[in-house]
Design a protein around this motif. Structure first.
Motif, mmCIF file in Angstrom:
data_model
loop_
_atom_site.group_PDB
_atom_site.id
_atom_site.type_symbol
_atom_site.label_atom_id
_atom_site.label_comp_id
_atom_site.label_asym_id
_atom_site.label_seq_id
_atom_site.Cartn_x
_atom_site.Cartn_y
_atom_site.Cartn_z
ATOM 1 N N ILE A 194 34.244 30.666 48.010
ATOM 2 C CA ILE A 194 35.702 30.747 47.876
ATOM 3 C C ILE A 194 36.252 31.905 48.695
ATOM 4 C CG2 ILE A 194 37.611 30.821 46.238
ATOM 5 C CD1 ILE A 194 35.530 30.356 44.001
ATOM 6 N N SER A 195 37.251 31.601 49.513
ATOM 7 C CA SER A 195 38.000 32.652 50.202
ATOM 8 C C SER A 195 39.269 32.898 49.383
ATOM 9 C CB SER A 195 38.325 32.241 51.639
ATOM 10 O OG SER A 195 39.029 31.023 51.689
ATOM 11 N N PRO A 246 29.156 32.260 42.295
ATOM 12 C CA PRO A 246 29.896 31.889 43.507
ATOM 13 C C PRO A 246 29.781 32.940 44.607
ATOM 14 C CG PRO A 246 31.409 32.650 41.815
ATOM 15 C CD PRO A 246 30.048 32.591 41.183
ATOM 16 N N PHE A 247 29.914 32.469 45.832
ATOM 17 C CA PHE A 247 30.052 33.353 46.979
ATOM 18 C C PHE A 247 31.547 33.538 47.174
ATOM 19 C CE2 PHE A 247 30.692 34.349 51.409
ATOM 20 C CZ PHE A 247 29.725 35.317 51.640
ATOM 21 N N THR A 248 32.016 34.770 47.118
ATOM 22 C CA THR A 248 33.457 35.026 47.208
ATOM 23 C C THR A 248 33.753 36.057 48.285
ATOM 24 O OG1 THR A 248 33.265 36.693 45.467
ATOM 25 C CG2 THR A 248 33.945 34.484 44.785
ATOM 26 N N LEU A 249 34.912 35.900 48.905
ATOM 27 C CA LEU A 249 35.430 36.893 49.831
ATOM 28 C C LEU A 249 36.886 37.138 49.457
ATOM 29 C CD1 LEU A 249 34.905 38.650 52.348
ATOM 30 C CD2 LEU A 249 35.866 36.769 53.705
ATOM 31 N N TRP A 297 33.453 30.623 58.850
ATOM 32 C CA TRP A 297 32.323 30.198 58.021
ATOM 33 C C TRP A 297 31.750 28.888 58.535
ATOM 34 C CZ3 TRP A 297 34.058 31.019 52.212
ATOM 35 C CH2 TRP A 297 34.121 32.392 51.929
ATOM 36 N N LEU A 298 32.625 27.934 58.849
ATOM 37 C CA LEU A 298 32.186 26.626 59.344
ATOM 38 C C LEU A 298 31.389 26.771 60.638
ATOM 39 C CD1 LEU A 298 32.156 23.529 59.483
ATOM 40 C CD2 LEU A 298 34.464 23.635 60.442
ATOM 41 N N GLU A 299 31.880 27.574 61.562
ATOM 42 C CA GLU A 299 31.172 27.753 62.832
ATOM 43 C C GLU A 299 29.778 28.344 62.614
ATOM 44 O OE1 GLU A 299 32.080 26.388 65.709
ATOM 45 O OE2 GLU A 299 33.724 25.592 64.505
ATOM 46 N N GLU A 300 29.654 29.269 61.682
ATOM 47 C CA GLU A 300 28.337 29.854 61.379
ATOM 48 C C GLU A 300 27.423 28.810 60.728
ATOM 49 O OE1 GLU A 300 25.525 32.892 61.605
ATOM 50 O OE2 GLU A 300 27.524 32.843 62.496
ATOM 51 N N LEU A 301 27.957 27.999 59.826
ATOM 52 C CA LEU A 301 27.158 26.964 59.164
ATOM 53 C C LEU A 301 26.584 25.969 60.170
ATOM 54 C CD1 LEU A 301 29.394 26.065 56.077
ATOM 55 C CD2 LEU A 301 27.400 27.582 56.116
ATOM 56 N N LYS A 302 27.358 25.669 61.205
ATOM 57 C CA LYS A 302 26.927 24.691 62.217
ATOM 58 C C LYS A 302 25.666 25.121 62.954
ATOM 59 C CE LYS A 302 31.430 22.663 63.265
ATOM 60 N NZ LYS A 302 32.482 22.543 64.312
ATOM 61 N N SER A 346 30.889 38.349 56.982
ATOM 62 C CA SER A 346 30.920 37.534 55.754
ATOM 63 C C SER A 346 30.284 36.167 55.998
ATOM 64 C CB SER A 346 32.346 37.383 55.218
ATOM 65 O OG SER A 346 33.099 36.452 55.968
ATOM 66 N N ALA A 347 30.477 35.606 57.191
ATOM 67 C CA ALA A 347 29.877 34.310 57.517
ATOM 68 C C ALA A 347 28.355 34.410 57.523
ATOM 69 C CB ALA A 347 30.399 33.813 58.866
ATOM 70 N N LYS A 348 27.828 35.488 58.062
ATOM 71 C CA LYS A 348 26.369 35.683 58.074
ATOM 72 C C LYS A 348 25.836 35.857 56.649
ATOM 73 C CE LYS A 348 26.111 37.514 62.775
ATOM 74 N NZ LYS A 348 26.131 36.191 63.299
ATOM 75 N N LYS A 349 26.588 36.597 55.813
ATOM 76 C CA LYS A 349 26.182 36.770 54.412
ATOM 77 C C LYS A 349 26.248 35.435 53.662
ATOM 78 C CE LYS A 349 27.310 41.639 53.901
ATOM 79 N NZ LYS A 349 28.155 42.641 53.251
ATOM 80 N N TYR A 350 27.237 34.626 53.994
ATOM 81 C CA TYR A 350 27.367 33.303 53.375
ATOM 82 C C TYR A 350 26.143 32.446 53.712
ATOM 83 C CZ TYR A 350 29.593 28.675 52.559
ATOM 84 O OH TYR A 350 29.908 27.401 52.154
#
Length: 182
Positions: free
Chosen positions: A107-108, A147-150, A22-27, A164-168
């Motif tokens: 939340i994961s 919330p965004f949940t996985l 998730w962090l890598e996608e956010l960057k 999931s990262a793209k959906k986030y």
């Protein structure tokens, strides 16, 4: 334009699968998403309150991203709330610096969604278990977001986590995230 501040609270990002992806996608979206990794920024747990309050003031959407630990967040996120969301700044009888901003959670969760039910092994829904965050949002006069949940994170393939990262990111970049409903 929505300015997102994502406060990431993962005590062991190196070993994380979900939060690291998730962090890598956010960057990839620095113009829309500001990332504040609490454990990387404060390994000594000495939170710079002024800096954190300024960050929050510069954004209109704040997201707490974390793995679900013992039915809550990792402890540094709780300490951040205790230290940063102070009386006189985050809430007073006369209002809040945060009034009208949006507050959300990403939340994961290791368990299955079906486990988080009255009939499931955990006896409570995720919505029940995140009620302290909802109450905090109410106190500081923010709009609490769905919330965004996985769920079942241990069972996800790398491809599933990347999806999931793209959906986030889609969730974060949306101008109209659904409001939380009890």
């Amino acid at each position: 334009m929505t300015k997102n501040l994502v406060l990431i609270a993962h005590p062991n990002m190196k070993e994380s699968r979900v939060n690291k992806i998730w962090l890598e996608e956010l960057k990839k979206y620095p113009e829309s998403i500001t990332i504040q990794d609490l454990y990387a920024s404060y390994p000594d747990w000495q939170i710079n309150v002024t800096k954190e309050q300024q960050l929050v003031e510069q954004h209109n959407r704040i997201i707490f991203q974390f793995p679900f630990y013992w039915y809550s967040s990792p402890p540094l996120l709780k300490k951040w709330q205790d230290d940063v969301l102070t009386y006189g700044w985050a809430f007073t009888s006369k209002g809040s610096k945060l009034r009208g901003k949006e507050l959300g959670l990403a939340i994961s969760i290791g368990g299955a969604e079906s486990d988080y039910s009255k009939e499931g092994g955990d006896l409570y829904t995720i919505n029940d278990l995140i009620s302290p965050f909802h109450a905090t949002s109410s106190l500081i006069e923010t709009v609490f977001l769905k919330p965004f949940t996985l769920y079942k994170t241990d069972d996800k393939s790398d491809e599933g986590l990347e999806l999931s990262a793209k959906k986030y990111v889609e969730y974060l970049l949306s101008n109209e995230i659904e409001k939380f409903r009890v």
